[in-house]
Design an enzyme around this catalytic site. Sequence first.
Site, short mmCIF file in Angstrom:
data_model
loop_
_atom_site.label_atom_id
_atom_site.label_comp_id
_atom_site.label_asym_id
_atom_site.label_seq_id
_atom_site.Cartn_x
_atom_site.Cartn_y
_atom_site.Cartn_z
N GLU A 119 26.91 15.61 -5.45
CA GLU A 119 26.43 15.73 -6.99
C GLU A 119 26.83 14.97 -8.39
O GLU A 119 28.33 14.83 -7.90
CB GLU A 119 27.20 17.86 -6.62
CG GLU A 119 26.67 18.58 -5.94
CD GLU A 119 26.97 20.38 -6.14
OE1 GLU A 119 27.67 20.19 -7.07
OE2 GLU A 119 26.51 20.78 -4.70
N ARG A 166 28.92 26.12 -0.89
CA ARG A 166 28.91 24.23 -1.24
C ARG A 166 27.77 23.39 -0.67
O ARG A 166 27.73 23.91 0.87
CB ARG A 166 30.36 24.36 -0.98
CG ARG A 166 31.57 24.58 -2.06
CD ARG A 166 31.16 24.11 -3.25
NE ARG A 166 32.17 24.58 -4.61
CZ ARG A 166 32.25 25.35 -4.90
NH1 ARG A 166 31.09 25.74 -5.23
NH2 ARG A 166 33.38 26.20 -5.76
N HIS A 217 23.33 23.52 -9.09
CA HIS A 217 23.99 23.80 -9.03
C HIS A 217 24.30 25.51 -10.13
O HIS A 217 25.50 24.94 -10.58
CB HIS A 217 25.42 22.85 -9.00
CG HIS A 217 27.11 23.77 -8.65
ND1 HIS A 217 27.39 22.82 -7.52
CD2 HIS A 217 27.39 25.12 -8.64
CE1 HIS A 217 28.45 23.65 -7.41
NE2 HIS A 217 28.38 25.29 -7.72
P1 NAP Z 1 35.62 35.26 -1.25
O1 NAP Z 1 35.09 36.63 -1.86
O2 NAP Z 1 36.51 34.87 -0.57
O3 NAP Z 1 34.44 35.70 0.48
C1 NAP Z 1 33.85 34.28 0.93
C2 NAP Z 1 33.58 34.90 2.50
O4 NAP Z 1 34.05 33.80 2.66
C3 NAP Z 1 34.71 35.69 2.78
O5 NAP Z 1 34.39 37.11 3.34
C4 NAP Z 1 35.42 35.51 3.82
O6 NAP Z 1 35.71 36.52 4.82
C5 NAP Z 1 34.19 34.61 4.10
N1 NAP Z 1 34.40 33.37 5.43
C6 NAP Z 1 36.25 31.86 5.09
N2 NAP Z 1 35.43 31.00 6.42
C7 NAP Z 1 35.32 31.89 6.60
C8 NAP Z 1 34.66 30.99 7.99
N3 NAP Z 1 34.80 30.44 7.94
N4 NAP Z 1 33.79 31.83 8.37
C9 NAP Z 1 32.75 33.28 8.30
N5 NAP Z 1 33.16 33.86 7.18
C10 NAP Z 1 34.35 33.00 6.38
O7 NAP Z 1 34.03 34.58 -1.98
P2 NAP Z 1 33.37 34.11 -3.84
O8 NAP Z 1 34.10 34.90 -4.71
O9 NAP Z 1 32.20 35.56 -2.52
O10 NAP Z 1 32.91 33.49 -2.81
C11 NAP Z 1 32.65 32.44 -1.91
C12 NAP Z 1 31.89 31.32 -2.26
O11 NAP Z 1 30.77 31.24 -3.25
C13 NAP Z 1 33.03 29.84 -2.86
O12 NAP Z 1 33.59 30.10 -2.36
C14 NAP Z 1 32.17 28.90 -3.53
O13 NAP Z 1 32.27 28.03 -3.16
C15 NAP Z 1 31.07 29.28 -3.65
N6 NAP Z 1 30.17 29.74 -4.85
C16 NAP Z 1 29.09 29.06 -5.33
C17 NAP Z 1 28.73 29.31 -6.85
C18 NAP Z 1 27.69 28.45 -7.19
O14 NAP Z 1 26.63 28.14 -8.26
N7 NAP Z 1 26.60 27.83 -6.59
C19 NAP Z 1 29.34 29.92 -7.88
C20 NAP Z 1 30.43 31.33 -7.09
C21 NAP Z 1 30.74 30.96 -6.00
P3 NAP Z 1 36.85 35.57 6.42
O15 NAP Z 1 37.94 35.39 5.34
O16 NAP Z 1 36.43 37.22 6.74
O17 NAP Z 1 36.31 35.31 7.30
#
Ligand code: NAP
Length: 320
Positions: free
Chosen positions: A267, A238, A286
């Site tokens: 955006e 994001r 995006h």
């Molecule tokens: P996820 O499985 O929840 O993974 C997020 C990771 O971030 C977790 O491993 C978490 O580990 C870590 N995290 C959270 N807060 C943190 C912090 N303060 N410092 C360091 N690490 C932290 O989510 P996902 O499915 O992989 O998706 C991740 C993000 O990608 C989504 O939230 C979304 O905003 C974005 N996304 C973007 C697109 C796009 O079109 N560009 C598409 C899909 C998703 P810990 O809890 O251990 O910290």
Amino acid sequence: MKPKVYITRKLPGAIIQQIQEKCDVRMWEEEEVPVPREVLEEEIKKVEGLLCLLTEQIDRSLLEQADNLRVVANMAVGYNNIEIDEAKERGIIVTNTPGVLTETTADLTFSLLMATARRIPEASDYLRNGKWETWSPMQLTGQDIHGATLGVIGLGRIGEAVAKRAKGFDMKVLYHNRSRSQDAEKELEIKYVELEELLKESDFVCVLTPFTPETENMIGHEQLALMKKSAILINTARGGIVNEDALYEALSNGEIWAAGLDVFKEEPVSLDHPLLTLPNLVTLPHIGSASIATRMKMADLAATNLLKVLEGEDAPNNVT
Ligand code: NAP
């Protein structure tokens, strides 16, 4: 009587039909234009279910008007567009679409990493603009991907899928989360490090955390200054996680070599945004999850979540 539902964008016909079988559906009929706020404010008053996209801000002032609302089904895995605490307080269930977009978003993240490292858009423009007059030794040279070190900030579902791809390129992978994942470390042969070490050691830094108050501006002046001058920053999570003013400075002053962004703080990004003037920035609108199959799966999962809650069952992807 069927529950009333509002859908904030025209979805594929099969998905609408699935919802219509069980609900009284109204929908914003446009595909490319988001529902105006005043329309949403009127519609939200009438419905028990809302299926929305990340383009809608489901904030306190909107939820205050939603007396009958029981579920907000977001067609995205990130749900920073929704005020979760307010929804919780009102007993409104919020759902997202995790998992179904993981591999597609990892594909795009890796594509952006490669396109930035090897200057693909710039090279393509070079040819089309008639600048290709000869082959020369250092013309359009970029950074190697194979054998480089990748640092993943936020090794969750997508981060792990990116790390798997990196392993196929013989990359060394470092990661930083708030908590360690010993299973991922063993399975993927990756190493946990503190953020500072990750920034110092990586040739590529990929940001893949959710956008939260904790991750807002997580990558700013101080963090960019720690990175190698030859390093590349990729953000497909994001926009607000990377401070755009600091990134502009780092890219223009040569503090880092290049960046690839799929996301922006605002955006769609304004065409006069200073970042868009930089040749060492590769940008996308995006499109992380934008494959035909995955967008269908996301819409289908959002519809399933919506219907489950309205039928009084547990939603598979309840984030409240
Ligand atoms: P996820 O499985 O929840 O993974 C997020 C990771 O971030 C977790 O491993 C978490 O580990 C870590 N995290 C959270 N807060 C943190 C912090 N303060 N410092 C360091 N690490 C932290 O989510 P996902 O499915 O992989 O998706 C991740 C993000 O990608 C989504 O939230 C979304 O905003 C974005 N996304 C973007 C697109 C796009 O079109 N560009 C598409 C899909 C998703 P810990 O809890 O251990 O910290």
